[in-house]
Design a protein around this motif. Structure first.
Motif, PDB file in Angstrom:
ATOM      1  N   THR A 102       0.681   5.055   3.381  1.00  0.00           N
ATOM      2  CA  THR A 102       0.991   3.801   4.088  1.00  0.00           C
ATOM      3  C   THR A 102      -0.262   2.950   4.256  1.00  0.00           C
ATOM      4  OG1 THR A 102       2.825   4.846   5.243  1.00  0.00           O
ATOM      5  CG2 THR A 102       1.939   2.842   6.227  1.00  0.00           C
ATOM      6  N   ASP A 147       7.177   0.867   0.851  1.00  0.00           N
ATOM      7  CA  ASP A 147       6.733   2.093   1.519  1.00  0.00           C
ATOM      8  C   ASP A 147       7.935   2.999   1.761  1.00  0.00           C
ATOM      9  OD1 ASP A 147       5.152   3.936   2.743  1.00  0.00           O
ATOM     10  OD2 ASP A 147       4.752   2.744   4.552  1.00  0.00           O
ATOM     11  N   GLU A 148       8.008   4.084   1.006  1.00  0.00           N
ATOM     12  CA  GLU A 148       9.115   5.037   1.096  1.00  0.00           C
ATOM     13  C   GLU A 148      10.466   4.334   1.124  1.00  0.00           C
ATOM     14  OE1 GLU A 148       8.424   8.581   2.627  1.00  0.00           O
ATOM     15  OE2 GLU A 148       6.291   8.317   3.057  1.00  0.00           O
TER      16      GLU A 148
END
Ligand code: ADP
Ligand code: MG
Lengths: 228, 410
Positions: free
Chosen positions: A47, A169-170
């Motif tokens: 992140t 992000d994910e």
């Protein structure tokens, strides 16, 4: 040509009086057309890396260059402009504006961009909603859509202004495996059709398999960087 | 942006409604109270000026020092000359003398000290409109031993039109004097202090009674425009200083200590209340917007990540507060205007209250009427909107300062 690159980037977080190292010297450059996964266990610094690529944060050491600009030298408003004009974002929990319809959510970055009139905006938004396969949901509110549908809206929102690269992000962490697979397929087809550069993080091995460039990080350092 | 703010207003309907309601009520109170207070104050000044002062009052300098005692000895021997000179001054419409003094009224076993005004009946109609206020009988006539008394006084002393009374007083030289006066008319000004304790007697009879020949104790001067009284007073003063150096004073109504005192005091007290109400109600906006920002931390972080600038984030929050405050202020101002209109046409009757409170030494009318003024209404509306916007600034700053990375953290 490198769209964005890190040179020995270091990021430390201050927790009380202690400095917690998140990134400990990363050198990496993202090329146009990349479809890159940043993989690593939780807490490895994924992140943090995406935040630096996304101009959301500045490094505590080393350099991050975006379009040859050193982001350390940019003021908050200039960083906002860079994000607005060059970068698309897809978030883990979709983060759509709940009071706006799918159409309006996708239109939002175009309004911030102030480059197009309402007619052009409308055309671009409808095209993009069709491209991600939810043209029929244009007038729905986020609350009236499934997680997969919301993430498609988020992808449309990230792509509609044709950014230089998209950070995710994910992106599949909050949806089931099958839908997650579809979402990733969609991202990859966009990468192929439109040539949009994608950088996404994941700790899911199935998702890593779909990447054409796999960057593995561990404890704030790049462990491996392979293209397939 | 407007669309976004509007939708956000309706996101939590109940909260927005309650916030709006508090703003609306505050604006309503501000508008109608101000209308009422202005009405009361204007009425009070009008009464004071017409009944006690005139626009400009000419007095003996020594009279001023002991005005409360009504010192008949400190009078105006040059009455004729001065009233003539004042009449000739520009913009002066009337300059006429009068004498204010104390008498004791007696009827059977009841007696009461009251204020007596020696007046010129013909011109009094242009000053206090006494002729129009007579509810029974007629106006007094010059040269006659007559008087007009107030309704409340008549009731208190069981007096009727046609009754003749002996009034007792002290002359300018300190001796006791008495005179039989016939009540020829009863008046009602609707003003407490006048109706309860004032009588009117012809000026010439008064001068006889008090041994004052052609003298008076004060000269009321009226000019064309009431609020040009100060320059007029200066002009008259100049004439007085030229013809009678050091003897007389010309004073505009604004400079009468008591009027000025009540005026400033009442206005400040009300202005304080006015802004206090708005200030308190704006806290609901402050609170609502803070909650709203807190709930939307993620969303605001996301908007900043997408490239929204700090200024734009602030604007979204302020706009939302402005929408609530603006709509509420319009509604509140409309309510307040409605009440003000009602109070302006119907008025509030305080007759009972005043009778219970007993004597008040202020020329306040029994019936209060509000002023219906678009100025007051639009000022209230503007203040409602302004306070809403100002109250949104702290939460908006908070939103603008959010770091996208912090705000987005899962
Ligand atoms: N805002 C922060 N304050 C303090 N420590 C942080 C902060 N953000 C991340 N970290 C720490 O930095 C390291 C990397 O975090 P992160 O980049 O979120 O990893 P990942 O996304 O791979 O799980 C972790 O040890 C985490 O605890
Ligand atoms: Mg993470």
């Amino acid at each position: 040509m490198a769209l964005v690159k890190m040179e020995n980037a270091v990021k430390n977080y201050k927790v009380g009086k202690v400095e917690v190292p998140a990134l400990r010297g990363i050198t990496l450059s993202i090329e146009k057309g990349d479809f890159a996964a940043i993989a690593g266990p939780s807490g490895s610094g994924k992140t943090t890396m995406l935040n630096l690529f996304g101009c959301l944060d500045k490094p505590t050491g080393g350099k991050v260059y975006i379009e040859e600009h050193d982001i350390i030298t940019l003021k908050p408003d200039q960083l906002a402009d860079v994000r607005n004009q060059h970068i698309g974002f897809i978030f883990q929990s979709f983060n759509l504006i709940p009071v706006l319809t799918a159409f309006e959510n996708v239109e939002f970055p175009l309004i911030l961009l102030k480059k197009h009139g309402p007619g052009t905006r409308r055309k671009k938004v409808l095209e993009m909603l069709a491209a991600v396969g939810i043209a029929d949901l244009a007038n729905r509110l986020p609350g009236e859509m499934s997680g997969g549908q919301q993430q498609r809206v988020a992808i449309a929102r990230a792509l509609v202004k044709q950014p230089d690269y998209v950070l995710a992000d994910e992106p599949t962490a909050n949806i089931d495996t099958k839908t997650g697979h579809e979402i990733l397929e969609l991202m990859r087809s966009m990468n192929e059709k439109l040539g949009t550069t994608f950088i996404f993080s994941t700790h899911d091995p199935k998702v890593m398999e779909m990447a054409r460039r796999l960057i593995t990080v561990r404890d704030g350092l790049v462990e491996s960087d392979v293209r397939r | 942006m407007l669309r976004l703010a509007l939708r956000n207003v309706f996101r939590n309907k109940r909260r927005s409604f309650l916030t709006g309601l508090s703003i609306a009520v505050a604006v309503m109170i501000a508008v109608y109270l101000w209308s009422l207070v202005s009405g009361i104050l204007d009425d009070m000044f009008d009464n004071m000026v017409r009944l006690n002062n005139g626009h400009v009052r000419v007095l003996n300098k020594n009279y001023v020092k002991r005005e409360r005692m009504m010192p008949l000895g400190e009078n105006i021997p040059d009455y004729r000359a001065i009233s003539q000179a004042a009449q000739d001054a520009p913009n002066v419409t009337l300059a006429v003398g009068r004498i204010k003094f104390g008498i004791l009224l007696e009827n059977q076993d009841k007696s009461k000290p009251v204020f007596a005004n020696g007046i010129v009946p013909e011109t009094e109609s242009r000053i206090s409109h006494l002729d129009q206020k007579i509810v029974e009988g007629r106006l007094i006539q010059a040269g006659e031993a007559e008087m007009n008394i107030g309704v409340n006084l008549a009731r208190d002393l069981d007096l009727k039109v046609g009754d003749t009374l002996t009034v007792l007083t002290q002359t300018a030289y300190g001796s006791v004097a008495a005179l039989n006066l016939k009540i020829v008319g009863i008046f009602s000004f609707g003003v407490q202090s006048i109706d309860k304790s004032t009588v009117y007697i012809p000026l010439d009879k008064t001068q006889q009674l008090l041994d004052l020949d052609n003298r008076v104790t004060e000269i009321f001067v009226f000019i064309r425009e009431m609020n040009r009284s100060r320059p007029a007073a200066r002009e008259i003063q100049a004439i007085l200083d030229r013809d009678f150096p050091g003897q007389y004073l010309a004073r505009a109504w604004q400079d009468e200590g008591i009027i000025y005192f009540y005026m400033t005091w009442a206005r400040y007290a009300y202005a304080f209340l006015y802004f206090l109400v708005l200030f308190l109600s704006s806290f609901t906006i402050l609170n609502t917007m803070f909650m709203s920002v807190l709930e939307r931390t993620h969303e605001i972080g996301m908007m900043k990540a997408l490239g929204m600038k700090d200024r734009q984030v602030m604007w979204v929050i302020v706009l939302e507060a402005l929408l609530i405050g603006g709509i509420a202020s319009v509604i509140g101002a409309a309510w307040g205007a409605g009440i003000a209109y009602y109070l302006a046409t119907v008025g509030i009757d305080f007759t009972k209250t005043f009778d219970q409170m007993g004597r008040i030494n202020l020329p306040i009318s029994y019936v209060y009427r509000a002023i219906f003024s678009w100025g007051i209404i639009s000022f209230g509306l503007g203040m409602g909107i302004l306070f809403s916007a100002l109250a949104a600034v702290p939460p908006a700053l908070r939103a603008a300062r959010l770091e996208p990375t912090e705000a987005l953290r899962e």
